[in-house]
Design an enzyme around this catalytic site. Sequence first.
Site, PDB file in Angstrom:
ATOM      1  N   CYS A 115       0.889  -1.111   0.271  1.00 24.92           N
ATOM      2  CA  CYS A 115      -0.052  -0.146  -0.326  1.00 24.92           C
ATOM      3  C   CYS A 115       0.935   1.345   0.285  1.00 24.92           C
ATOM      4  O   CYS A 115       0.146   1.907  -0.434  1.00 24.92           O
ATOM      5  CB  CYS A 115      -1.050   0.097   1.296  1.00 24.92           C
ATOM      6  N   HIS A 262      -3.935   7.800   0.748  1.00 23.09           N
ATOM      7  CA  HIS A 262      -4.102   6.064   0.060  1.00 23.09           C
ATOM      8  C   HIS A 262      -6.048   5.316   0.553  1.00 23.09           C
ATOM      9  O   HIS A 262      -6.094   5.405   1.846  1.00 23.09           O
ATOM     10  CB  HIS A 262      -2.918   4.617   0.991  1.00 23.09           C
ATOM     11  N   ASN A 292      -9.747  -0.826  -2.640  1.00 18.32           N
ATOM     12  CA  ASN A 292      -8.295  -0.619  -1.939  1.00 18.32           C
ATOM     13  C   ASN A 292      -7.166  -1.184  -3.502  1.00 18.32           C
ATOM     14  O   ASN A 292      -7.417  -2.421  -3.723  1.00 18.32           O
ATOM     15  CB  ASN A 292      -7.784  -1.155  -0.980  1.00 18.32           C
TER      16      ASN A 292
END
Length: 335
Positions: A115, A262, A292
């Site tokens: 991430c 993020h 995501n």
Amino acid sequence: MYSSKITGLGYYVPENVVTNDDLTQWMETSDEWIQERTGIKERRWIDPKTEDTTAVMGAKAARIAIDRAGLTKDDIDFIIFATLSPDMYFPGGGVQIQDMLDMPTIGALDIRNQCSGFIYSLSVADQFIKTGMYKNILVIGSENHSGGLERSTRGRGVTVIFGDGAGAAVLSRSEEKGKGILSSHLHSEGKHAKELALIGPSTNRWVPEIINDNDPDDVSYFPHMNGQFVFKHAVVRFSEAIVEGLHANGLQKDDIDMLIPHQANLRIAQFIQKKFELSNDKVYNNIMRYGNTTAASIIIALTEAWEEGKIKDNDLVVLAAFGSGFTWGSVVIRW
């Protein structure tokens, strides 16, 4: 010393839209359950009938970014490719991009920081440019999560969250003072590695061992996430990274024109927005549409925000990420 500036942005997501209701064919869940916990309404998953892969999507995003930078493939000096889901165990996606775009034999580096991958990649590119080694660097974040998710009730805590997609940025040398990337800040805490991880297959336990065990309860080859533990750490580390970036440049939270976190969970982003007392027009979220997308999430969101005119010349843009590793970081940019 030179400065580095983002001169081109692009993104690509698969056409195949998977809604929360679509997921009910594989698992016990509901649109209400998913939205309440994550804020996600839909995500894009690669249709196996198409040509899309992690590298292919990265190449599609890269072509857009290079064109918008007013450059050609031959102007790119170096490639940095961030992903946790490469097409092959090795080699990585960077060399595939060099081939797919028919580039000269420039260097290609792969970043495996999940991430935080785009934050780390941008930081590395920034150093190469500031020291004068390279002039134009192609930075890509791309993920194919759908190929490795457990589509069952057992795996729903992870599966409902992740989507596929890619984004790319061209970072170029600039002599304009006070503009471009002002600073980057990177951190890690490996003692929590297994709280968000995919344990196998690995060279410690390769495919034949997993197959020979024939254990239906073996989930080591699916992503694992301790959701509450990750959430609690994320909100703390996100805040720390943002504050660190602001302090390093003598700035205050009121100086932020656009925060792009993020896209891990909308609830995390909302928590950070409230803590920093930022209005809705100063935070960009698109997790509700894409889920995501890990290393691709920030660059997709950054590109969309720019395309929508929400980032303007001289704006202070802050990027921040937290994820598997644990790794986290921030980048402060004067647009």
